[in-house]
Design an enzyme around this catalytic site. Structure first.
Site, mmCIF file in Angstrom:
data_model
loop_
_atom_site.group_PDB
_atom_site.id
_atom_site.type_symbol
_atom_site.label_atom_id
_atom_site.label_comp_id
_atom_site.label_asym_id
_atom_site.label_seq_id
_atom_site.Cartn_x
_atom_site.Cartn_y
_atom_site.Cartn_z
ATOM 1 N N ASP A 60 46.109 12.891 0.496
ATOM 2 C CA ASP A 60 46.272 12.561 1.788
ATOM 3 C C ASP A 60 46.252 11.080 2.148
ATOM 4 O OD1 ASP A 60 43.523 12.064 0.536
ATOM 5 O OD2 ASP A 60 42.562 12.005 2.274
ATOM 6 N N HIS A 98 48.876 18.404 -5.495
ATOM 7 C CA HIS A 98 48.679 18.348 -3.692
ATOM 8 C C HIS A 98 48.715 16.827 -3.683
ATOM 9 C CE1 HIS A 98 47.225 19.434 0.090
ATOM 10 N NE2 HIS A 98 46.464 18.422 0.021
ATOM 11 N N ASP A 147 48.859 25.529 -10.424
ATOM 12 C CA ASP A 147 49.924 24.314 -10.532
ATOM 13 C C ASP A 147 50.465 24.391 -9.220
ATOM 14 O OD1 ASP A 147 51.072 21.771 -10.816
ATOM 15 O OD2 ASP A 147 52.331 22.409 -12.210
#
Ligand code: 9MR
Length: 856
Positions: free
Chosen positions: A351, A667, A715
């Site tokens: 993020d 991610h 994954d």
């Protein structure tokens, strides 16, 4: 992707069939009450938005949030095309000829016509289904049927919502696509049943592997070189059923084989492992790559493609549209009435948030990795990280840590308290490059935990930067003192667990550990009684802080304990502090020895980011080795890394670019190759969070229900609970890979035959005088010597006698002169120097290296 060209061709040459598909799509404004059971399985992983909007994504100009169990979004005005604002979902399998029922509930305020598509996820975006629902303020349920003419494994569901002159609000719920085949049960491809460290074992280090087998009796194993010749053999040790994987396993110990080489394999029970090396140099590159990770996480600076080919990008969050920050960031409404320049720092993870508590432990661990080079017998210089500051007079690892430390300082208010975090007002989707994030940025309230993180890292930075930049060191020390005082005055301001919209909460309502850690760093740096007493009076000082689940951003007493043990200081009872590190390491060693995969971590459920906890338990064993020189601790670290690099139930290396099969879809909003082939995968040397029993994200929930701990990992880029990358997780990876790289062939380094007495005779306002004696405790004469040690902080050599001195950073080297070149067995030589003082403590160093070997 291999099937796509065929698919595209097939669709483009059969337009009439496609028209028929659209004709078959019927709009029925019906309450969704039909019995769906016979319509086939549900294909949408999260269509109800109970707790999350993931794995749905949106274009960067759309703000998505959860509202009363719906996905709601602010759609901007002034866009031209429908596809200028999208909410979408990828990876939906469609089977040719099957009839699907597609339903959703949607509303628009004010009312609007939307565009609902099911299509190819890449150019030419071939449409399988399209409708233009009229969306009303009160909301409607829509229902369609369609039959895809061809199969597609990864269709995209898209709501195209652009083209409006004025902003509006869209809400979505109960999205359902029923039909087709049962979604495939996810079966990880775990490859051969013989599990090894897929990177390398050190020639003289331990070498262990694990075999998954039904056999209950020992079976034979063979080690083969890259030519297929058997170079060692033996039989396995049955270990029974391993609770962390549910597998019946045997272990293999092939440590007796010590010949370096590439491409070895291990065969047992009819299966052959993935290849691996036996090498003394295999970790040198990981030591650098794990640290180079930080440059590409930087906010507030353009990433230079020449330094990181393939990873160059514009600066993120420098106030250039569509970014809204971070040069002048206001608080969340009602929290404060000022704005701060909080640009810079590292993005926390996948993020774009920046969090003081997590930045704190990350900066601490990089600085600790550097500090180890001053105090540990085996530690070597870190080397160049290819960052913009490379080539200046400061070690690159400190320059990199400074990038974060400067951000942490900016988060401090004039009264000393630090804001807990700064991030987007709402969660964004993937992919989204940092410089394209359009979200408003907000400062969140101050917290005691953040303030103490700042106190701790700033105190640590004060001593480590002192030799290079006295002004920056002083600025840090002042900030640390101020933060400590502010935290004492506000000891219980906790970040709220509910403050998790647009960024992580990082809530923590027990800060006794942060108080202990900050006191320890302040004491080490200043030597002052007030901080010494705070350390000694903390209930954590004598308690067993070595929990099995390891240390992390929320459990920081271990950081203070480790530094009190490994960084020179005059704390009363320091021997017990050092002994306690060995006790902790013994616990992790016992866990590792009992574990058939050699894991120094084995709670019944694995935590979020378990890989970093495994590595931090290894840091404790490494510190125990640095303190004691005992082989068992070195072996514990060397065996521990096997798990991270492939000796695990999934047969995967969790580090990008290392090992034959490795995690590569962590991610991240900008290493989003899995979503957009034009974007890169994470850089080499990036650690995945790893198995997490709680599987909080929809991808993990869809695929991993009922998983045994080691299997709770996938994954996949949208599995933020098992497969994120973060600054605090790469920190122990870099610390440990440096430690391993420093161990050469894995042999224990014998200490030198010497004894050093270092006496500070006098200290005055601006300096100190020191006498050093080297005694030869061996049986052979020492003929020519150099003695190396490091000052704690900014102390500098003024002038010396009886030796030839040089200083680099905090490290001083004294070399013999011709008259004292020889030290006979049992005899001593003495030399001395006057030093220029620096603010703070000036303890006797823990480590003296005589001709490269540690003296007693
Ligand atoms: O690493 C954090 C983990 O310890 C927590 O259990 C989890 C839930 O609060 O959050 C993790 O941190 C995430 C943070 O909230 C947002 N940025 C990404 C972090 C890694 O997943």
């Amino acid at each position: 992707m291999g099937a796509l060209p065929y698919l595209t061709r097939c669709i483009l040459t059969r337009p009439s069939r496609l028209t028929a598909v659209f004709a078959a799509a019927a709009l029925l404004l019906l309450p969704v009450t039909a019995a769906y059971a016979d319509e086939g399985p549900e294909q949408i992983p999260n269509g109800t938005f109970e707790t999350s909007t993931a794995p749905w994504w949106n274009t960067g100009n759309v703000t998505v949030e959860l509202e009363d169990g719906r996905l709601c979004a602010d759609i901007p005005g002034s866009t031209t095309n429908p596809w200028d604002a999208i909410i979408g979902l990828d990876g939906i399998p469609l089977v040719a000829g099957e009839t699907y029922a597609y339903r959703f509930y949607a509303s628009a305020t004010p009312s609007r016509v939307g565009r609902a598509l099911i299509q190819l996820p890449v150019d030419p975006w071939t449409t399988f289904f399209a409708a233009n629902p009229e969306l009303s303020v009160s909301g409607n349920s829509y229902e369609f049927t369609f039959t895809p003419p061809t199969s597609l494994p990864n269709a995209q569901i898209a709501f195209q919502l652009g083209g409006s002159a004025t902003p509006w609000r869209f809400c979505l719920d109960d999205v359902s696509l029923r039909g087709g085949a049962e979604p495939e049960v996810y079966e990880p491809d775990t490859g051969p049943r013989v599990r090894v460290n897929q990177v390398a074992y050190l020639p003289n280090g331990p070498k262990n592997a694990t075999v998954v087998t039904d056999a209950t009796e020992a079976v034979a194993w063979q080690l083969k070189n890259d030519g297929g010749t058997v170079v060692a053999d033996g039989s396995t040790t049955p270990r029974g059923v391993d609770s962390s994987s549910g597998q019946n396993v045997h272990s293999i110990d092939f440590g007796a084989y010590t010949t370096a080489g590439e491409g070895y394999t291990l065969t047992a029970d009819g299966e052959t492992s993935r290849p691996f090396d036996i090498s003394a140099s295999a970790y040198a590159q990981l030591k650098l790559d794990a640290l180079k990770f930080y440059y590409t996480q930087r906010s507030g600076i353009a990433i230079d493609d020449a330094l990181r080919p393939g990873y160059g990008r514009p600066a993120g969050h420098v106030g250039v549209a569509p970014n809204q920050g971070d040069t002048n960031v206001p608080c969340q409404p009602g929290v404060c009435d000022y704005s701060l320049d909080v640009s810079g720092g590292w993005y926390d993870a996948g993020d774009h948030g920046k969090y003081v508590v997590n930045g704190g432990i990350s900066a601490w661990q990089l600085m600790s990795e550097f500090e180890r080079t001053k105090n540990a017998a085996t530690a070597k210089t870190i080397g160049s990280l290819a960052i913009p500051e490379s080539g200046d007079a400061v070690p690159d690892i400190l320059d990199e840590a400074r990038w974060e430390q400067e951000f942490l300082l900016k988060m401090q208010r004039p009264d000393g308290m630090a804001h807990h975090k700064i991030h987007d007002a709402a969660w964004t989707g993937l992919p989204l490059m940092p410089h394209l994030d359009p979200q408003p940025r907000e400062l969140h309230p101050v917290s005691t935990a953040a303030t103490l993180n700042l106190a701790a890292t700033a105190a640590q930075a004060a001593r480590l930067f002192a030799p290079y930049d006295a002004a920056f060191a002083a600025e840090n020390l002042a900030a640390a003192r101020k933060a400590w005082t502010a935290a004492k005055a506000n000891p219980a301001i906790y970040a709220s667990a509910g403050d998790g919209v647009g960024g992580g909460a990082y809530n923590d309502d027990n800060v006794t550990d942060e108080f202990y850690w900050a006191a320890a760093e302040l004491y080490i740096t200043t030597g002052e009684a007030v901080f010494r007493d705070a350390v000694l009076n903390s209930p954590l000082h004598t308690s067993d802080v070595w929990r099995e689940r390891g240390f992390d951003w929320a459990s920081t007493a271990q950081l203070g304990r480790l530094d009190l043990a490994t960084v020179p200081n005059n704390l009363p009872g320091r021997a017990a502090v050092r002994a306690s590190v060995l006790e902790g390491a013994d616990k992790y060693l016992a866990t590792l020895d009992a574990h058939p995969y050699g894991l120094p971590y084995n709670p019944p459920d694995f935590d979020w980011g378990s890989n970093n906890l495994v590595l931090n338990n290894m840091v404790v064993m490494a510190a125990a080795y640095d303190i004691s020189g005992q082989k068992k601790y070195l072996d514990g670290v060397l065996e521990g890394i096997d798990y991270i690099l492939g000796r695990n139930a999934l047969n995967i290396s969790y580090v990008t670019g290392y090992g034959e099969v490795n995690s590569e879809n962590q991610h991240s909003r900008w290493y989003a190759n899995q979503l957009n082939p034009d974007l890169p995968n994470p850089p080499r040397g990036t650690l995945a969070g790893g198995p997490n029993s709680a599987i909080q994200d929809p991808i993990a929930q869809t695929n991993l229900q009922g998983c045994k701990p080691q299997f709770c990992y996938i994954d996949h880029i949208e599995s933020w609970a098992t497969n994120e990358l973060t600054i605090n997780w790469n920190a122990p990876l870099s610390w440990i890979s440096a430690f391993i790289a420093d161990q050469g062939d894995g042999s224990v380094t014998a200490p030198g035959s010497c004894d050093v007495t270092y006496q500070i005779h006098g200290t005055w306002q601006t300096g100190f005088s020191t006498q050093v004696t080297i005694k030869n405790t061996g049986t052979a004469a020492i003929d020519g010597w150099n003695l190396k040690w490091s000052f704690l902080g900014g102390q500098k050599l003024d002038h010396g006698w009886n030796a030839d001195y040089s200083q680099s950073g905090a490290t001083l080297t004294a070399k013999n002169l011709s008259h004292n070149k020889k030290i006979h067995p049992g005899s001593s030589i003495t030399f001395g120097f006057n030093g220029v003082g620096a603010p703070g403590a000036n303890p006797v160093p823990d480590l003296f290296l005589l001709n490269g070997k540690a003296c007693a």
